[in-house]
Design an enzyme around this catalytic site. Structure first.
Site, short mmCIF file in Angstrom:
data_model
loop_
_atom_site.label_atom_id
_atom_site.label_comp_id
_atom_site.label_asym_id
_atom_site.label_seq_id
_atom_site.Cartn_x
_atom_site.Cartn_y
_atom_site.Cartn_z
N GLY A 126 -17.51 36.35 24.58
CA GLY A 126 -17.01 37.62 25.13
C GLY A 126 -18.15 38.44 25.68
N CYS A 140 -12.81 36.57 21.89
CA CYS A 140 -13.78 37.29 21.08
C CYS A 140 -14.62 36.39 20.19
CB CYS A 140 -13.07 38.27 20.15
SG CYS A 140 -12.08 39.47 21.00
#
Ligand code: SF4
Length: 480
Positions: free
Chosen positions: A45, A17
């Site tokens: 991501g 992320c």
């Protein structure tokens, strides 16, 4: 009708992320800055993304949020960014290594509880997430997602009831968490950032006029015209409020020698123009190439990188060896990490969809090809084959990381050992499988030097992790 299927065809590793947060003390809307910040973090991501904003001056700080599956510019279309009004906010881009790839698992998570609303964006994986979930479930918690981040949000909400401030609750919650977490949290009147005490994942602080920013990487600060202030220290909690500006709490920091930054951020994940903990990602990749040239020399005509992250290491190899640097591959920049492939077309190689070779550059030459890693080896053998088909006389592969021998539990999808090509194989065995004329890896002893001696995690190379891995079989590690 033509059928389509989603493929994740490349032997790449994936980051979990990217996180971003901003608080504008002057009251300006921040959603467009979050949008551009997430755009700069897109490499971290590509499965889902989201933005949550709020107005700190409104009597009841209502959170406006929007999340969706896909890239930032696919999800935030039309007026979706403009509709998100507020001067404080957080954003997130996600690739799933824990929890399924569904809209319910997209972030930021927005949580209403007795003290108000929290919005949370998380990068990293907890190793004790299952245990914490079970504990919370026994006290009546009902989970709406399958991600670690919801567990963290629950702990913060629970600790908030016993704490005098939300930042104190974040600190108390962190005492339950084991693993990797860089967090950006929006409470009704504060923006809070925390990095786990090992510093697995990066987090930095920026400033633009009267706005403070928190971001996974400095490239996001550059994109929105913010100046870099400093990195959040491993274990530090920073609280940003209009009343007090930026306040630091270092009570959860560990002695420096216990820290363990993910070295793969420098080798592969982070964008080349970012700086993390004072180290230029570009410089660390150049160094890796120089070390490879010193440790695994070979006589050749040209050094080329597998784009993108192999390019800087190839430049380093060329600078050190004096062998010219060249561009052998053209990359289709429109191919993401997953792409939709017509079901009836099985002839086209996924690697060829992504990369093509410049025949005129490689024909008749002895090539040194640098890539950042070999995971399963499925891409490397095709790329070596493509160079040879284009007329390369020899292909010598150099890898700017050591061989992967262990899985990662902290937010990178380095898979179970039996899927790793280097597990139980010699370098000569691997060379034969990928069809190269020679093969050399960066030595594990060189890793610290890439980051000027900062304490790092090398777990996927030597099996020794800064935090004990989970005893449960979460990566299929103990499967027979
Ligand atoms: S195990 Fe490897 S990929 Fe995972 S955090 Fe450590 S260095 Fe990074």
């Amino acid at each position: 009708m033509l059928g389509f299927e989603k493929e994740t065809p490349f032997d790449d590793l994936h980051e979990e992320c990217g996180v971003f947060g901003i608080y504008d003390f002057d009251g300006g809307d921040v959603a467009s800055s979050i949008y551009y910040g997430l755009f700069a973090l897109q490499h971290r991501g590509q499965e889902s993304c989201g933005i949550a904003v709020s107005d700190t001056e409104a009597p009841k700080a209502k959170v406006n949020s929007y999340k969706g599956m896909g890239l930032v510019n696919e999800v935030f279309v039309g007026d979706r960014v403009e509709e998100l009004k507020g001067n404080i906010g957080v954003g997130h881009v996600r690739y799933s290594t824990a929890g399924e790839s569904t809209i319910a698992n997209a972030q930021p998570l927005v949580l209403n509880y007795v003290k108000g609303t929290l919005a949370l964006a998380h990068n990293g994986n907890l190793v004790n997430a299952n245990q914490l979930r079970e504990e919370l479930s026994y006290t009546g918690a009902i989970f709406q997602t399958t991600i670690d981040s919801e567990t963290i949000a629950y702990y913060i909400a629970r600790e908030r009831l016993k704490s005098s401030s939300v930042e104190e609750a974040v600190g108390r919650a962190s005492e339950h968490l084991k693993g990797a977490y860089s967090l950006v949290i929006m409470s009704p009147r504060k923006l809070i950032g925390m990095r786990d005490p090992y510093g697995f994942k990066p987090l930095c602080i920026g400033k633009r006029d009267h706005a403070y920013i928190l971001a996974s990487e400095t490239c996001a600060l550059d994109t929105i015209g913010a100046e870099f202030v400093r990195d959040v220290k491993p274990g530090e909690i920073v609280t940003i409020s209009k009343e007090e500006g930026l306040v630091s709490d270092t009570t959860h920091c560990l002695p420096e020698e216990k820290q363990g930054r993910c070295i793969f951020e420098y080798i592969y994940f982070a964008r080349q123009d970012s700086y993390m903990d004072g180290i230029s990602v570009h410089d660390s990749r150049i160094k890796a190439g120089r070390f490879l040239a010193q440790d695994c020399p070979v006589d050749a005509d040209l050094v080329v990188g597998v784009p993108e992250s192999g390019n800087a290491a190839a430049m380093g190899y060329s600078l050190e060896s004096g062998i010219p640097y060249g561009t052998a591959f053209v990359k289709n920049t429109y191919v993401g990490r997953t792409f939709i492939k017509p079901k009836q077309s099985n002839r086209e190689s996924s690697v060829q969809v992504k990369l093509n070779v410049l025949r005129e550059v490689v024909e008749g030459k002895r090539i040194i090809m640098i890539d950042d890693s070999i995971v399963r080896g499925t891409t490397s053998d095709r790329i070596v084959g493509m160079l040879k088909e284009a007329g390369a006389k020899e292909v010598h592969m150099r890898v700017s990381s050591p061989p992967f021998l262990w899985p990662c539990y902290f937010g990178t999808d380095v898979p179970a050992r039996k899927q790793l090509i280097a597990y139980n194989r010699s370098i000569e065995d691997i060379r034969k499988i990928i069809g190269a004329d020679s093969l050399g890896y960066l030595s594990i002893e060189r890793l610290e030097s890439l980051v000027d001696g900062l304490p790092i995690c090398k777990g996927c190379f030597n099996g020794s992790y800064p935090v004990d891995p989970p005893t449960e079989d979460i990566r299929g590690e103990y499967e027979k």
